[in-house]
Write an enzyme that holds these catalytic residues in place. Structure first.
Site, PDB file in Angstrom:
ATOM      1  N   SER A  86     -48.032 -22.271  -0.857  1.00  0.00           N
ATOM      2  CA  SER A  86     -46.840 -23.122  -0.824  1.00  0.00           C
ATOM      3  C   SER A  86     -46.525 -23.635   0.573  1.00  0.00           C
ATOM      4  O   SER A  86     -46.270 -24.839   0.764  1.00  0.00           O
ATOM      5  CB  SER A  86     -45.638 -22.356  -1.389  1.00  0.00           C
ATOM      6  OG  SER A  86     -45.348 -21.204  -0.601  1.00  0.00           O
ATOM      7  N   ASP A  87     -46.523 -22.763   1.571  1.00  0.00           N
ATOM      8  CA  ASP A  87     -46.154 -23.232   2.904  1.00  0.00           C
ATOM      9  C   ASP A  87     -47.283 -24.007   3.577  1.00  0.00           C
ATOM     10  O   ASP A  87     -47.033 -24.892   4.397  1.00  0.00           O
ATOM     11  CB  ASP A  87     -45.663 -22.088   3.787  1.00  0.00           C
ATOM     12  CG  ASP A  87     -46.620 -20.919   3.876  1.00  0.00           C
ATOM     13  OD1 ASP A  87     -47.645 -20.915   3.170  1.00  0.00           O
ATOM     14  OD2 ASP A  87     -46.343 -19.988   4.657  1.00  0.00           O
TER      15      ASP A  87
END
Length: 537
Positions: A356-357
């Site tokens: 996600s990041d």
């Protein structure tokens, strides 16, 4: 300090030649990182000596040819014996020693591959586990079921004499399944797991484990290993499961198979040489992650529109363009993979796991450069939209965001955590760092594409920032998991607040967060924090 053993054992048992230069640099690194007082090794470079660290790294040194009577080895062996010897190693250490044939498989708590045959609706089904733990226990289950050990060699005969306090022939291996040194027992097995293990060992294995069930479990885990290999071009998720997958292929396909040869090639990517010697990284690099942050740092400094830096930034943009994942996994549903089309990994496209990041920071870097005059539009809008579509799938039901996948299982699965040296690894958790990365990139995205999935993005940001606010501790801090620790998380969480217009002057949340960071500033103006704070929270 527990990663190198998997690579070296995989080399050794598959008869992969270990170059003299590698052996020298591995010895140099482990010599440099031996505990300065007792000569052992811990879980990581700052840690106290443990049985896992000492037994595994001692084994590595012996397998690369170090004499057991060298002072380095004598000192480490004395520390290992003070800790009770290798029978007190946690589960993963016992597994690797069983693969080598240094211990018998009876000492290893059960890892039945049949658990992968559970229907998906079962609350403990492996597809619900955190990706790292399930991809480790997948090949481990196959190897455990085969009870495969390599042939005995002089080094293995030596290890049988050196790693134990009791003479090897006198050890009752089954009685040490649950033996573990207190220093290693960071996350003791639950009463439930101990009960399950007892039933598996004393009832299921001898009386109920029929061959057809065993063979079905082995066949299905073998297929899942093949899917992991296909989706990562044999690199694997990380250097824990990758050498295990190589060993599965060696046992199943034979020493000359393409699968074994390709694994052998890809293992090299996890190795790194620094001034102290050769070590094993936790991934096959940090290329996308570091490239994205380098771009963001230059943009933040205002240098991105200077002609001097444009060629460098153009190359970085071109790299991120090449590394975007353009398709979902083959057999995505069958192998329980999160959609990844449009995403970016931590390292490179080959590894193929969107995070996600990593997606957020790479997408942010791409947008900032492509919206700056003079930079080419290497990623057309649809590829930007693909990244956003994938990112929106990561939000958990409480508004927070995890790492590799949306959370799939209950925290009660920690009752089945068999690793002993790690806590909170059975499912995905909520992270202010990952949540903030998503909030900031989606806030940037909607400024430039206000008409695309507007309601979905607005709702995502609102739910995510509400979670950030609720996760703040009474002292104004946030707990971080991907850096050390309160400083790191606070830095990210305050960016979430800034993204929605909340700051020191208009927000109690932001003010408390800033006050916390200011209260921890050192006299020289900087900040620091010990990893030990994480052990107490």
């Amino acid at each position: 300090m527990f990663l190198l053993v998997g690579v070296v054992v995989a080399w050794y048992v598959t008869k992969t030649p270990i170059p003299d230069a590698y052996a020298t640099e591995i010895k140099n690194y482990l010599t440099a990182r031996a505990h300065p007082k007792d000569g052992g090794w811990g879980l990581h470079i700052e840690g106290e000596s443990t049985v896992l660290g000492t037994a595994m790294n001692y084994t590595v040194l012996r397998l690369v040819g170090v004499d057991p009577e060298e002072p380095l080895m004598v000192k480490a062996r004395a520390t290992l014996h003070k800790l009770g010897g290798a029978v007190n190693s946690p589960h993963w250490g016992k597994f690797w020693l069983a693969v080598l044939g240094v211990v018998e498989w009876d000492i290893v708590n059960p890892v039945p591959p049949e658990i992968w045959l559970l229907p998906d609706w079962v609350p403990i089904a492996p597809w619900r586990w955190w990706i790292h733990i399930r991809q480790v226990f997948l090949p481990m289950g196959y190897i455990y079921s085969k009870r495969w050990s390599c042939e005995e060699t002089d080094e293995i005969r030596g290890l049988k004499e050196e790693l134990f306090v009791t003479p090897h022939a006198e050890i009752n291996w089954a009685s040490h399944r649950n033996s573990i040194a207190p220093i290693d027992n960071y996350n003791p097995k639950s009463w439930l797991l101990n009960t399950v293990n007892w039933v598996l060992v004393n009832v299921y294995n001898p009386y109920l484990r029929f061959n057809f069930i065993k063979e079905r479990g082995e066949q299905w885990t073998s297929e899942l290993v093949d899917m992991e290999d296909a989706n990562t071009d044999y690199a694997g998720l990380a250097p824990v499961n990758s050498p295990m997958n190589m060993l599965v292929c060696y046992i199943r396909d034979g020493p000359d198979a393409f699968s074994v040869r390709r694994h052998r090639e890809r293992l090299e990517e996890f190795l790194w040489v620094k001034d102290e010697g050769m070590l094993c990284n936790g991934t096959n690099g940090v290329q996308c992650w570091d490239t994205a942050f380098a771009i963001l740092a230059v943009v933040e400094s205002g240098l991105h529109d200077k002609e001097r830096w444009r060629p460098m930034l153009l190359k970085a943009l071109q790299y991120l363009e090449r590394q975007q994942i353009r398709e979902n996994c083959k057999d995505q549903e069958k192998c329980y993979r999160q959609p990844r089309k449009g995403g970016w990994p931590f390292s490179n496209k080959d590894q193929g796991y969107g995070v996600s990041d990593c997606i957020s920071e790479a997408l942010k870097a791409v947008i900032l450069l492509q919206k700056t005059e003079g930079y080419p539009q290497l990623l057309e809008d649809q590829r930007i939209f693909d990244a956003v579509d994938t990112l929106l799938l990561y939000q958990n039901d409480n508004g927070a965001v995890s790492s590799y996948e949306q959370r799939r299982g209950s925290e009660y699965l920690e009752l089945l955590n068999a690793a002993e040296v790690f806590g909170r690894i059975m499912v995905e958790y909520d992270y202010p760092e990952c949540t903030t990365a998503c909030v900031t990139v989606l806030s940037l995205f909607r400024k430039h594409w206000p008409e695309y999935r507007t309601d979905d993005i607005n709702l995502f940001i609102k739910r995510a920032t509400n979670w950030i606010k609720g996760y703040q501790r009474p002292d104004g801090s946030w707990y971080g998991s991907w850096g050390i620790c309160f400083t790191y998380a606070g830095m990210f969480a305050l960016q979430s607040m800034a993204a929605i217009g909340e700051n020191y002057s208009n927000s109690k949340i932001a003010k408390r967060g800033c006050d916390f960071l200011i209260s921890k500033q050192r006299e020289d103006g900087g900040w620091s924090e010990s990893y030990r704070v994480r052990k107490h929270h």
